[in-house]
Design a protein around this motif. Structure first.
Motif, PDB file in Angstrom:
ATOM      1  N   GLY A  11       1.092  -0.790   0.156  1.00 31.47           N
ATOM      2  CA  GLY A  11      -0.304   0.466  -0.062  1.00 31.47           C
ATOM      3  C   GLY A  11       0.890   0.932  -0.179  1.00 31.47           C
ATOM      4  O   GLY A  11       2.249   1.416   0.773  1.00 31.47           O
ATOM      5  N   GLY A  12       0.615   1.857  -0.953  1.00 26.50           N
ATOM      6  CA  GLY A  12       1.330   3.425  -1.209  1.00 26.50           C
ATOM      7  C   GLY A  12       1.031   4.616  -0.651  1.00 26.50           C
ATOM      8  O   GLY A  12       1.027   5.705  -1.146  1.00 26.50           O
ATOM      9  N   GLY A  13      -0.358   4.580  -0.097  1.00 35.57           N
ATOM     10  CA  GLY A  13      -1.201   5.504   0.320  1.00 35.57           C
ATOM     11  C   GLY A  13      -0.169   6.077   1.297  1.00 35.57           C
ATOM     12  O   GLY A  13       0.917   5.736   2.229  1.00 35.57           O
ATOM     13  N   VAL A  14      -1.038   7.089   1.719  1.00 33.53           N
ATOM     14  CA  VAL A  14      -0.373   8.258   3.332  1.00 33.53           C
ATOM     15  C   VAL A  14       0.307   6.788   4.755  1.00 33.53           C
ATOM     16  O   VAL A  14       0.622   7.135   5.389  1.00 33.53           O
ATOM     17  CB  VAL A  14      -1.506   9.213   3.580  1.00 33.53           C
ATOM     18  CG1 VAL A  14      -2.175   8.971   4.251  1.00 33.53           C
ATOM     19  CG2 VAL A  14      -0.484   9.988   5.066  1.00 33.53           C
ATOM     20  N   ILE A  15      -0.849   6.356   4.842  1.00 38.00           N
ATOM     21  CA  ILE A  15      -0.840   5.003   6.036  1.00 38.00           C
ATOM     22  C   ILE A  15       0.626   4.352   5.436  1.00 38.00           C
ATOM     23  O   ILE A  15       1.410   3.649   6.385  1.00 38.00           O
ATOM     24  CB  ILE A  15      -1.770   4.285   6.130  1.00 38.00           C
ATOM     25  CG1 ILE A  15      -3.325   5.170   6.608  1.00 38.00           C
ATOM     26  CG2 ILE A  15      -1.553   3.010   7.082  1.00 38.00           C
ATOM     27  CD1 ILE A  15      -2.850   5.570   8.375  1.00 38.00           C
ATOM     28  N   GLY A  16       0.564   3.482   4.256  1.00 43.21           N
ATOM     29  CA  GLY A  16       2.012   2.892   3.408  1.00 43.21           C
ATOM     30  C   GLY A  16       3.106   3.358   3.830  1.00 43.21           C
ATOM     31  O   GLY A  16       3.975   2.934   4.186  1.00 43.21           O
ATOM     32  N   LEU A  17       3.175   4.645   3.135  1.00 34.87           N
ATOM     33  CA  LEU A  17       3.911   5.229   3.108  1.00 34.87           C
ATOM     34  C   LEU A  17       4.700   6.055   4.708  1.00 34.87           C
ATOM     35  O   LEU A  17       5.885   5.897   5.085  1.00 34.87           O
ATOM     36  CB  LEU A  17       4.495   6.600   2.254  1.00 34.87           C
ATOM     37  CG  LEU A  17       3.618   6.283   1.450  1.00 34.87           C
ATOM     38  CD1 LEU A  17       2.871   7.716  -0.059  1.00 34.87           C
ATOM     39  CD2 LEU A  17       5.125   5.940   0.377  1.00 34.87           C
ATOM     40  N   TRP A  33       5.180  -1.810  -2.092  1.00 43.74           N
ATOM     41  CA  TRP A  33       4.202  -2.522  -3.091  1.00 43.74           C
ATOM     42  C   TRP A  33       3.027  -1.777  -2.856  1.00 43.74           C
ATOM     43  O   TRP A  33       2.320  -2.023  -1.932  1.00 43.74           O
ATOM     44  CB  TRP A  33       4.636  -3.554  -3.083  1.00 43.74           C
ATOM     45  CG  TRP A  33       5.908  -4.787  -3.195  1.00 43.74           C
ATOM     46  CD1 TRP A  33       6.554  -3.947  -3.596  1.00 43.74           C
ATOM     47  CD2 TRP A  33       5.970  -6.296  -3.467  1.00 43.74           C
ATOM     48  NE1 TRP A  33       7.799  -5.308  -3.338  1.00 43.74           N
ATOM     49  CE2 TRP A  33       7.447  -6.785  -3.172  1.00 43.74           C
ATOM     50  CE3 TRP A  33       5.525  -7.221  -3.211  1.00 43.74           C
ATOM     51  CZ2 TRP A  33       7.781  -7.821  -3.854  1.00 43.74           C
ATOM     52  CZ3 TRP A  33       5.046  -8.062  -2.813  1.00 43.74           C
ATOM     53  CH2 TRP A  33       6.877  -8.860  -3.731  1.00 43.74           C
ATOM     54  N   SER A  34       2.895  -0.884  -4.546  1.00 40.98           N
ATOM     55  CA  SER A  34       1.931  -0.666  -4.674  1.00 40.98           C
ATOM     56  C   SER A  34       1.326  -0.616  -5.898  1.00 40.98           C
ATOM     57  O   SER A  34       2.559  -0.469  -7.145  1.00 40.98           O
ATOM     58  CB  SER A  34       2.157   1.364  -4.523  1.00 40.98           C
ATOM     59  OG  SER A  34       0.965   1.947  -3.830  1.00 40.98           O
ATOM     60  N   ARG A  35      -0.223  -1.236  -5.636  1.00 42.91           N
ATOM     61  CA  ARG A  35      -0.497  -0.946  -7.038  1.00 42.91           C
ATOM     62  C   ARG A  35      -0.749   0.329  -8.123  1.00 42.91           C
ATOM     63  O   ARG A  35      -0.923   0.274  -9.345  1.00 42.91           O
ATOM     64  CB  ARG A  35      -2.349  -1.155  -7.059  1.00 42.91           C
ATOM     65  CG  ARG A  35      -2.498  -1.832  -8.311  1.00 42.91           C
ATOM     66  CD  ARG A  35      -4.161  -1.676  -7.515  1.00 42.91           C
ATOM     67  NE  ARG A  35      -4.883  -0.484  -7.068  1.00 42.91           N
ATOM     68  CZ  ARG A  35      -5.559  -1.244  -6.562  1.00 42.91           C
ATOM     69  NH1 ARG A  35      -6.504  -1.954  -6.616  1.00 42.91           N
ATOM     70  NH2 ARG A  35      -6.461   0.486  -6.251  1.00 42.91           N
ATOM     71  N   ASP A  36      -1.153   1.397  -6.946  1.00 45.33           N
ATOM     72  CA  ASP A  36      -1.185   3.029  -7.765  1.00 45.33           C
ATOM     73  C   ASP A  36       0.194   4.026  -7.369  1.00 45.33           C
ATOM     74  O   ASP A  36       0.497   3.755  -6.107  1.00 45.33           O
ATOM     75  CB  ASP A  36      -2.470   3.085  -7.646  1.00 45.33           C
ATOM     76  CG  ASP A  36      -3.171   2.278  -7.496  1.00 45.33           C
ATOM     77  OD1 ASP A  36      -3.834   1.826  -8.823  1.00 45.33           O
ATOM     78  OD2 ASP A  36      -3.965   2.556  -6.730  1.00 45.33           O
ATOM     79  N   PRO A  37       0.322   4.538  -8.915  1.00 44.13           N
ATOM     80  CA  PRO A  37       1.240   5.675  -7.814  1.00 44.13           C
ATOM     81  C   PRO A  37       1.400   6.621  -6.417  1.00 44.13           C
ATOM     82  O   PRO A  37      -0.476   6.633  -6.515  1.00 44.13           O
ATOM     83  CB  PRO A  37       1.757   6.458  -8.752  1.00 44.13           C
ATOM     84  CG  PRO A  37       0.908   6.026 -10.594  1.00 44.13           C
ATOM     85  CD  PRO A  37       0.240   4.373  -9.425  1.00 44.13           C
ATOM     86  N   ALA A  38       1.436   7.460  -5.827  1.00 43.92           N
ATOM     87  CA  ALA A  38       0.526   7.788  -4.697  1.00 43.92           C
ATOM     88  C   ALA A  38       0.024   8.730  -5.262  1.00 43.92           C
ATOM     89  O   ALA A  38      -1.410   9.207  -4.802  1.00 43.92           O
ATOM     90  CB  ALA A  38       1.611   8.650  -3.813  1.00 43.92           C
ATOM     91  N   ALA A 161      16.404   7.061   3.228  1.00 47.19           N
ATOM     92  CA  ALA A 161      16.353   5.898   4.678  1.00 47.19           C
ATOM     93  C   ALA A 161      16.292   4.349   4.385  1.00 47.19           C
ATOM     94  O   ALA A 161      17.108   3.908   4.966  1.00 47.19           O
ATOM     95  CB  ALA A 161      15.565   6.112   5.778  1.00 47.19           C
ATOM     96  N   GLY A 162      17.388   4.601   2.752  1.00 50.14           N
ATOM     97  CA  GLY A 162      16.762   3.771   2.251  1.00 50.14           C
ATOM     98  C   GLY A 162      16.286   2.360   1.658  1.00 50.14           C
ATOM     99  O   GLY A 162      16.290   1.459   1.374  1.00 50.14           O
ATOM    100  N   GLY A 163      15.315   2.387   1.993  1.00 51.06           N
ATOM    101  CA  GLY A 163      13.915   2.456   0.977  1.00 51.06           C
ATOM    102  C   GLY A 163      13.791   3.066   0.074  1.00 51.06           C
ATOM    103  O   GLY A 163      13.967   3.515  -1.150  1.00 51.06           O
ATOM    104  N   ALA A 164      12.146   2.186  -1.479  1.00 51.24           N
ATOM    105  CA  ALA A 164      12.100   2.430  -1.950  1.00 51.24           C
ATOM    106  C   ALA A 164      11.027   1.611  -2.417  1.00 51.24           C
ATOM    107  O   ALA A 164      10.524   0.847  -1.404  1.00 51.24           O
ATOM    108  CB  ALA A 164      12.899   1.053  -2.904  1.00 51.24           C
ATOM    109  N   VAL A 165       9.729   2.124  -3.163  1.00 50.66           N
ATOM    110  CA  VAL A 165       8.878   1.982  -3.743  1.00 50.66           C
ATOM    111  C   VAL A 165       8.460   1.132  -5.014  1.00 50.66           C
ATOM    112  O   VAL A 165       9.008   1.522  -5.910  1.00 50.66           O
ATOM    113  CB  VAL A 165       8.049   3.299  -3.700  1.00 50.66           C
ATOM    114  CG1 VAL A 165       6.192   3.054  -4.428  1.00 50.66           C
ATOM    115  CG2 VAL A 165       7.792   3.876  -2.449  1.00 50.66           C
TER     116      VAL A 165
END
Length: 332
Positions: A11-17, A33-38, A161-165
């Protein structure tokens, strides 16, 4: 390997990010992992005023909301120290406000919750700085977020911080569990099918964006017994007018009649809104859960850990950091 992860956040919304940032800044290797761009998530459509709206359980929401409020106040103070754009157009007098390029998208803005009184709110309301009861309702300065800017900032902070989307949809938790020992479920409305959780329901919200005729403060007035609400938020891209709270209505296209009603309701509060040029329409589906927000851990087949963080209804922005920290505590 570049794609090795300790945690995969779905999930790439505000909660996931926000959850991903919290975990990554604790030293974990995190991938979203997000199905849609933010910018295409429900979060991007939000009017995004901090306020515990349509969210349960009440006994936990106050703590999450106040934790999040403290973060936004810090971010807003930082934005003011950088660049705050406040300009009135010489052509039509319209007002544009917001952080400069690359900012967090968080501002502190004054406004009134129409008809609201402290006695009707939870204990958390006593912590609101400078809030006062006035004839119209409760006057207070609160965080107001420009969500496209804020979501982009969260992604940049995650990467730093070293993460990725990654743009990636999943059919089940096992797919993510095969790539990381911990999976965090921040899929919002998607949890209805993915978990599956039949208690997750869509509550449709429709907004209208108009040219700002010079309104610098926000206003809200909501009736929990009605699907119609009245609010306007001065955002950098225009004045956001709302709205609706239509349970189990999953129409994603704006309704012309509803849009006219929204403008008319807002114009009864500020008549100049009736003459403002319409810039666009938005529709979002709030992920309401009948039992309230679910922050819970469970074991996955094969020994993996699944942490749930979904069901935030119309207040994901309001509780994002508090819920992220609660979920991160379950990751360990």
């Amino acid at each position: 390997m570049a794609d090795v992860a300790d945690v995969i956040v779905l999930g790439g919304g505000v909660i996931g990010l926000t959850t991903a940032v919290t975990l990554a800044e604790r030293g974990l290797r995190v991938r979203v992992w997000s199905r849609d761009p933010a910018g295409a998530t429900t979060s991007a459509v939000a009017g995004a005023l901090w306020w515990p709206y349509r969210i349960e359980p009440a006994e936990r929401v106050g703590v999450w909301a106040l934790e999040t409020l403290a973060v936004y106040e810090e971010l807003a103070a930082g934005a003011c120290r950088q660049t705050a754009v406040v300009a009135r157009s010489p052509a039509d007098g319209s007002l544009t406000t917001g952080p400069g390029p690359g900012g967090t998208g968080v501002r502190l803005v004054a406004g009134v919750h129409g008809g609201e009184r402290f006695a009707a709110l939870g204990p958390w309301a006593a912590e609101l700085k400078g809030a006062v009861e006035v004839a119209e309702g409760l006057r207070v300065v609160l965080p107001l977020l420009d969500m496209p800017v804020h979501l982009a900032w969260l992604e940049r902070r995650l990467v730093a911080a070293g993460g990725a989307v990654e743009r990636r949809a999943v059919a089940g938790f096992a797919e993510a569990a095969a790539r990381a020992p911990v999976v965090v479920n921040c899929t919002g409305l998607g949890a209805r099918e993915l978990v599956p959780d039949a208690g997750v329901r869509a509550v449709r919200g429709q907004l209208v964006v108009v040219e700002n005729p010079g309104i610098a403060e926000w206003f809200t007035e909501a009736d929990s017994a009605s699907a119609a609400t009245t609010y306007f938020f001065p955002q950098p891209a225009g004045l956001v007018l709302g709205g609706t709270a239509e349970a189990d209505d999953e129409r994603r296209e704006p309704d012309a009649g509803t849009a006219r009603e929204i403008v008319a309701r807002c114009a009864r509060v500020r008549p100049e809104i009736a003459r403002a040029r319409v810039l666009g329409h938005r529709v979002g589906l709030r992920p309401v859960r009948e039992a309230g927000v679910r922050i819970e851990a469970e074991a996955l087949p094969g020994g993996g850990l699944l942490v749930h963080n979904y069901g935030h209804g119309g207040a994901g922005v309001t509780v994002a950091w508090g819920c992220a920290r609660a979920a991160a505590a379950l990751v360990g």
